[in-house]
Design an enzyme around this catalytic site. Structure first.
Site, PDB file in Angstrom:
ATOM      1  N   GLY A  90       0.873  -0.819  -0.510  1.00 16.49           N
ATOM      2  CA  GLY A  90      -0.384   0.168   0.088  1.00 16.49           C
ATOM      3  C   GLY A  90       1.196   1.414  -0.110  1.00 16.49           C
ATOM      4  N   GLY A  98      -0.138   5.069  -0.844  1.00 18.10           N
ATOM      5  CA  GLY A  98      -1.173   6.402  -0.295  1.00 18.10           C
ATOM      6  C   GLY A  98      -0.353   7.465   0.295  1.00 18.10           C
ATOM      7  N   ILE A 129      -1.668  -1.451  -5.449  1.00 18.49           N
ATOM      8  CA  ILE A 129      -2.392  -2.684  -6.699  1.00 18.49           C
ATOM      9  C   ILE A 129      -2.226  -1.828  -7.596  1.00 18.49           C
ATOM     10  CG2 ILE A 129      -4.678  -1.046  -5.786  1.00 18.49           C
ATOM     11  CD1 ILE A 129      -5.781  -3.987  -5.967  1.00 18.49           C
ATOM     12  N   ARG A 130      -1.874  -0.528  -7.298  1.00 18.27           N
ATOM     13  CA  ARG A 130      -1.822   0.504  -8.735  1.00 18.27           C
ATOM     14  C   ARG A 130      -0.860   0.045  -9.953  1.00 18.27           C
ATOM     15  NH1 ARG A 130      -4.251   5.358  -4.853  1.00 18.27           N
ATOM     16  NH2 ARG A 130      -3.422   3.672  -3.553  1.00 18.27           N
ATOM     17  N   TYR A 153     -14.561   0.978  10.284  1.00 13.86           N
ATOM     18  CA  TYR A 153     -12.875   1.548   9.829  1.00 13.86           C
ATOM     19  C   TYR A 153     -12.567   1.550  11.650  1.00 13.86           C
ATOM     20  CZ  TYR A 153      -8.495   4.410   9.744  1.00 13.86           C
ATOM     21  OH  TYR A 153      -7.537   4.618   9.260  1.00 13.86           O
ATOM     22  N   LYS A 196      -9.469  -1.434  13.048  1.00 17.86           N
ATOM     23  CA  LYS A 196      -8.729  -1.206  14.069  1.00 17.86           C
ATOM     24  C   LYS A 196      -8.971  -1.821  15.638  1.00 17.86           C
ATOM     25  CE  LYS A 196      -7.237   0.929  10.041  1.00 17.86           C
ATOM     26  NZ  LYS A 196      -5.819   0.333   9.790  1.00 17.86           N
TER      27      LYS A 196
HETATM   28  N1  SER Z   1      -7.856   9.692   8.696  1.00 19.57           N
HETATM   29  C1  SER Z   1      -8.578   9.069   9.291  1.00 19.57           C
HETATM   30  C2  SER Z   1      -9.611   8.952   8.696  1.00 19.57           C
HETATM   31  O1  SER Z   1     -10.095   9.943   9.259  1.00 19.57           O
HETATM   32  C3  SER Z   1      -8.397   8.007  10.430  1.00 19.57           C
HETATM   33  O2  SER Z   1      -7.271   7.311  11.185  1.00 19.57           O
HETATM   34  O3  SER Z   1     -10.421   8.497   8.465  1.00 19.57           O
END
Ligand code: SER
Length: 316
Positions: free
Chosen positions: A10, A13, A37-38, A145, A149
């Site tokens: 990754g 990014g 992946i790009r 998300y 995490k």
């Molecule tokens: N920067 C992230 C988000 O806004 C937070 O870990 O999703």
């Protein structure tokens, strides 16, 4: 030069492009393989060292590369962030979890010395104390998300306990950078605002004016990540991710900081679905555990970051 061989998954990014550049300084360009992946490498990754097209979900390809190249450290940065995750929760869960679980197994089986996996302030939720959020506290994330995490942190801790895997992690706050763009996060406004201040002289913010969030300049984040990875293992007294903090500000305060350089800059507010995400996150973070355990220290505050962002983005 150190003998490690590093793989960054990754790498295209927001964090990856800068992390790869920094790792190449310490480990040598040829010893840091950037992968994403790009098909097309990010301009900052082009012709500056090895680049491999790799899907973070393809365990077979990852294992082959690790074995073939004798990889000793892997940074797994591929993920869907908070805002994108809410649009596609199942996909966010699959990508964020499967890529990690599979890498943890490969790392144990192929004896990879160290793994880095980023966590986030998104592990916290509306029931968490929001000011100076401690390292250990109530953790009830409400975004997919954040759930991924937190689950990931627990898996990292488990693999460390059960198989002695040296896996390390940081709960990043919002990260602000000029070399690379963020994608799909709730804190992204704090990057967009600088771009639009320079290009249009105004910004319409998707968070309300008094929404405080913990933030950090990318220079600090990269240095902190490498310092964490290079710290002696005995300093890692927790194998959950470390709280890390540098500053906390609201859209109104960052606009004021920009006005020091661009007095006519104008901000307006049109909160959208990301407001609810931000309202469930900490306003500021207590990172004293990282400071005590391995000596974390931030360098950039809002004023210094703003001067640096505007200077570099106007050159760009
Ligand atoms: N920067 C992230 C988000 O806004 C937070 O870990 O999703």
């Amino acid at each position: 030069m150190k003998k490690d061989k590093v793989l960054v998954i990754g790498a295209g990014g927001q964090i990856g492009v800068e992390l790869v550049a920094a790792l190449r300084v310490s480990y040598g360009a040829d010893n840091v393989i950037a992968s994403d992946i790009r098909e097309e490498a990010h301009p900052m990754l082009k012709d500056r060292g090895p680049y491999v097209v790799l899907d973070a979900m393809n365990g077979t390809a990852i294992r082959e590369l690790i074995v073939k190249e004798g990889i000793t450290q892997v940074y797994l940065l591929a993920a869907l962030l908070s805002a994108t995750g809410e649009k596609n929760p199942k996909m966010a869960w699959d990508i964020n979890m499967q890529s990690l679980l599979q890498l943890l197994d490969i790392a144990v089986q192929e004896k990879v010395a160290k793994i880095y996996w980023p966590s986030s302030i998104a592990v916290f939720g509306p029931t968490t104390p929001r000011d100076n959020t401690p390292q250990q506290t109530i953790v009830e994330p409400r975004t997919v998300y954040g759930v991924s995490k937190y689950a990931g942190e627990l898996w990292c801790q488990y693999y460390h306990q059960r198989w002695g895997l040296d896996v390390r992690s940081i709960r990043y706050p919002g990260l602000i950078s000029w070399k690379s763009a963020p994608g799909g996060g709730t804190t992204d406004y704090a990057v967009e605002i600088y771009h639009e201040a320079l290009s249009k002289g105004s910004y319409n913010c998707f968070l309300s004016e008094n929404t405080y969030l913990p933030m950090m300049y990318m220079d600090d984040a990269i240095r902190g990540t490498i310092e964490l990875m290079e710290a002696p293992a005995e300093k890692m007294l927790t194998r959950m991710a470390y709280n890390l903090s540098a500053m906390s500000f609201s859209p109104k305060e960052i606009a004021d900081a920009i006005r020091v350089h661009i007095p006519e800059f104008n901000i307006s507010y049109a909160p959208d679905f990301r407001q609810a995400i931000a309202d469930g996150w900490p306003k500021s973070i207590d990172d004293s555990t990282a400071r005590e355990h391995w000596g974390w220290k931030h360098e950039f505050d809002l004023a210094r970051m703003t001067a640096d962002m505007l200077k570099n983005l106007s050159k760009k």
